[in-house]
Structures are given as structure tokens and as C-alpha cells.
Design a protein around this motif. Sequence first.
Motif, PDB file in Angstrom:
ATOM      1  N   GLU A  97      63.109 -24.288   6.019  1.00  9.90           N
ATOM      2  CA  GLU A  97      64.242 -25.112   6.451  1.00  9.90           C
ATOM      3  C   GLU A  97      64.681 -26.030   5.323  1.00  9.90           C
ATOM      4  N   ALA A  98      63.706 -26.615   4.623  1.00  9.99           N
ATOM      5  CA  ALA A  98      64.038 -27.482   3.482  1.00  9.99           C
ATOM      6  C   ALA A  98      64.720 -26.680   2.383  1.00  9.99           C
ATOM      7  N   GLU A  99      64.297 -25.448   2.211  1.00 11.24           N
ATOM      8  CA  GLU A  99      64.911 -24.589   1.196  1.00 11.24           C
ATOM      9  C   GLU A  99      66.402 -24.387   1.475  1.00 11.24           C
ATOM     10  N   VAL A 100      66.735 -24.137   2.734  1.00  9.14           N
ATOM     11  CA  VAL A 100      68.141 -23.927   3.094  1.00  9.14           C
ATOM     12  C   VAL A 100      68.943 -25.204   2.877  1.00  9.14           C
ATOM     13  N   LYS A 101      68.349 -26.349   3.189  1.00 11.44           N
ATOM     14  CA  LYS A 101      69.057 -27.622   2.989  1.00 11.44           C
ATOM     15  C   LYS A 101      69.353 -27.873   1.508  1.00 11.44           C
ATOM     16  N   VAL A 102      68.441 -27.446   0.646  1.00 11.75           N
ATOM     17  CA  VAL A 102      68.617 -27.681  -0.787  1.00 11.75           C
ATOM     18  C   VAL A 102      69.450 -26.580  -1.442  1.00 11.75           C
ATOM     19  N   LEU A 103      69.166 -25.329  -1.096  1.00 14.91           N
ATOM     20  CA  LEU A 103      69.779 -24.196  -1.788  1.00 14.91           C
ATOM     21  C   LEU A 103      70.966 -23.584  -1.058  1.00 14.91           C
ATOM     22  N   GLY A 104      71.122 -23.894   0.230  1.00 13.67           N
ATOM     23  CA  GLY A 104      72.169 -23.252   1.009  1.00 13.67           C
ATOM     24  C   GLY A 104      71.866 -21.770   1.205  1.00 13.67           C
ATOM     25  N   LYS A 105      72.873 -20.937   1.007  1.00 10.66           N
ATOM     26  CA  LYS A 105      72.695 -19.504   1.224  1.00 10.66           C
ATOM     27  C   LYS A 105      71.927 -18.824   0.091  1.00 10.66           C
ATOM     28  N   LEU A 106      71.727 -19.523  -1.015  1.00 13.09           N
ATOM     29  CA  LEU A 106      71.030 -18.940  -2.160  1.00 13.09           C
ATOM     30  C   LEU A 106      69.520 -19.135  -1.989  1.00 13.09           C
ATOM     31  N   ASP A 163      60.421 -21.922 -10.128  1.00  8.27           N
ATOM     32  CA  ASP A 163      59.355 -22.673 -10.787  1.00  8.27           C
ATOM     33  C   ASP A 163      59.551 -22.648 -12.300  1.00  8.27           C
ATOM     34  N   ARG A 164      60.001 -21.511 -12.815  1.00  8.44           N
ATOM     35  CA  ARG A 164      60.181 -21.396 -14.260  1.00  8.44           C
ATOM     36  C   ARG A 164      61.464 -22.075 -14.733  1.00  8.44           C
ATOM     37  N   CYS A 165      62.554 -21.848 -14.021  1.00  6.92           N
ATOM     38  CA  CYS A 165      63.876 -22.242 -14.522  1.00  6.92           C
ATOM     39  C   CYS A 165      64.418 -23.529 -13.913  1.00  6.92           C
ATOM     40  N   LEU A 166      64.025 -23.837 -12.682  1.00  5.59           N
ATOM     41  CA  LEU A 166      64.557 -25.006 -11.979  1.00  5.59           C
ATOM     42  C   LEU A 166      63.427 -25.760 -11.264  1.00  5.59           C
ATOM     43  N   PRO A 167      62.427 -26.212 -12.017  1.00  7.50           N
ATOM     44  CA  PRO A 167      61.280 -26.866 -11.366  1.00  7.50           C
ATOM     45  C   PRO A 167      61.637 -28.125 -10.594  1.00  7.50           C
ATOM     46  N   VAL A 168      62.644 -28.870 -11.043  1.00  3.02           N
ATOM     47  CA  VAL A 168      63.043 -30.084 -10.335  1.00  3.02           C
ATOM     48  C   VAL A 168      63.614 -29.735  -8.962  1.00  3.02           C
ATOM     49  N   THR A 169      64.396 -28.650  -8.907  1.00  2.19           N
ATOM     50  CA  THR A 169      64.948 -28.201  -7.625  1.00  2.19           C
ATOM     51  C   THR A 169      63.839 -27.733  -6.693  1.00  2.19           C
ATOM     52  N   LEU A 170      62.885 -26.987  -7.228  1.00  2.00           N
ATOM     53  CA  LEU A 170      61.762 -26.538  -6.403  1.00  2.00           C
ATOM     54  C   LEU A 170      60.955 -27.728  -5.903  1.00  2.00           C
ATOM     55  N   ASN A 171      60.748 -28.700  -6.766  1.00  2.00           N
ATOM     56  CA  ASN A 171      60.024 -29.904  -6.367  1.00  2.00           C
ATOM     57  C   ASN A 171      60.740 -30.611  -5.225  1.00  2.00           C
ATOM     58  N   ARG A 172      62.067 -30.640  -5.285  1.00  2.00           N
ATOM     59  CA  ARG A 172      62.858 -31.299  -4.240  1.00  2.00           C
ATOM     60  C   ARG A 172      62.658 -30.625  -2.892  1.00  2.00           C
ATOM     61  N   ILE A 173      62.575 -29.293  -2.889  1.00  2.00           N
ATOM     62  CA  ILE A 173      62.369 -28.553  -1.639  1.00  2.00           C
ATOM     63  C   ILE A 173      61.046 -28.957  -1.000  1.00  2.00           C
ATOM     64  N   PHE A 174      59.982 -28.937  -1.782  1.00  2.01           N
ATOM     65  CA  PHE A 174      58.658 -29.236  -1.225  1.00  2.01           C
ATOM     66  C   PHE A 174      58.520 -30.719  -0.890  1.00  2.01           C
ATOM     67  N   GLN A 175      59.176 -31.575  -1.676  1.00  2.00           N
ATOM     68  CA  GLN A 175      59.146 -33.002  -1.371  1.00  2.00           C
ATOM     69  C   GLN A 175      59.873 -33.281  -0.059  1.00  2.00           C
TER      70      GLN A 175
END
Length: 294
Positions: free
Chosen positions: A176-185, A153-165
Amino acid sequence: MSNVILQVLARDLPELPAPMAGIVAQLRNPNLIDLEALIDKIKACGNLSDIVLRMVNTGYLRHGRIADNLDDAVLLVGVEAVRHTVLGVLLYSMFPKRKLVQNFSRENFLRHCLGTAIAAQMLLDAAGLGEQYDSYRLITYGLLHDIGIVALDRCLPVTLNRIFQMAAEEHMPILEAEVKVLGKLTHSVIGEWVCGKWNLPPDIRNVVQYHHTPRKAKGSREEVVLMHIADVISFNYYESLLESVHKYGMDVELVRSVGLTMSQISEVEEALPERVERAMQRLDVEALESFSFC
């Protein structure tokens, strides 16, 4: 993608201010705390002493008697309780108060974090383990177990937004969306990285790293299992707040390993929403957010 995310976190996640880092270092091992030195450091760190008093005297953590000063608060609730209250305030204060992420509600996320702590308390009582833990410790674990999400939320808000979107648009669970966006991280991996960067106490790092994979925990396994079960219960509640129909399954073997039954799990699930709403009304969020850096 993973390397880019870590590079951005390394660049944008702030270091703990020196006085805060000094307090965290004092709190790493509860058995080695120099109480007099700790109290002096807290009193010298901005308005931290006043906030700890507010957290002890008001809201969700309130006891029967009012503490008049920090020394009195230590006597009233104990060193361990003050330790976790201070850690919660210090670390919560490091994260953003602004809302830049369209699809991520900080208020609902706080409900999930608080819900995890409350569910853990309820599970401890149900398992007859309540005397081994205190509310302050579980509140700290609840507030910080998803520290990786707040770092995003602090450093990569666009990436976090993509997960929830993605979760909303493609009707899939958030994890599940988190894994699709971030992979193993995942947020657990990111959270463990944050704990390392800030040299946080091992007990917090253990919960942050393994709350989704408790069988891999390197220590305090029963504690991590309880936080995992509480997190699953609370995450299902969180999904409902987001108007999602997804529900995460419960590992029956893990439930039984800490002396609980699925019937008790169901009772906690049913009671949790009302308990969280009551706690949200009583939790002194204003105090948490009023901390001024040392």
C-alpha cells in the motif's frame, strides 16, 4: 513522478556486460541451447564456472554426488537446472551489496525472496505437481520475482527508503505504501521494464510482471498462479519480520484453480519460517556475491 523514476532507471541501471548479455541470450530459449557453446561462454566469464559448481555442490541446492567440473555439473543436475543457476548468479550479481537504505533490510528481503521459492516448492508438492518443476527454476523465480524492488535499491534508494519508512510510520502494508509513493509504477511494472532492458528470458519476465496479477498472465498461467500464492505467503512472513501486523488476503478461487486447499495453504504458512531459516544457513550467499564480472 513515474517519468522521473523511469528516467533515473534508464540513466543509472547498468547494461549487462557483453559476455553476460551473450550468456543470457544463449539461455533465453531452453530448447535452442547450444550446450557446448554455453559451457565455453560460462568458462570464459570470470569466475562464473566456479560459482555454479559451488551452488550445485554446497548449500541449499546440493545433490548427493559432488560435481568435479562444469561439464560434470550439467550431467548431474541437467541443462535446465544449470540454466536457472547461471541466470540467478548473473542477475543477482548486478545489484548492490552496500546498505544505503536505512529502512530496507537486504537480509530480510532475501528471506522473502527465498521464502517465495520455498513456499512454491511446498505448494507444488501439496498439489502433486512437483515433477513438472525443479528447485533451480523456483529458486531463480524466487530470487528475481521482485527484481523491481532491487532496481529501486540500486538506482533510487531514497525513494525505496520512503516506501518502507511510510509503511512503518503510518502502520500500513508495504504494498500500500508502495502505491502511495510510486503510483501505478509498482515494483512489478519496474521489474518488467528491467526484464525488457536486459532482454531476459520470457519465463522470468512473465513471473516478474504478473506475480501480483496472475489472471493477466499471458502464458504459463498455472506457474504464475503458484508463484503468486507463494509470494503472498512469503510476503506475510516478510511483514512479520518487519514487526508488522498486516496480512495480505488469499484468493480462494486461485488456490482452488491449481488443486490446492486453504488447509494446505495454512500448513505451508506455518512451516515456512523454519524452512527459510534453515535455507538461509545453507544457501551459499557468499558464492552469489563473489561473482567477478567477465
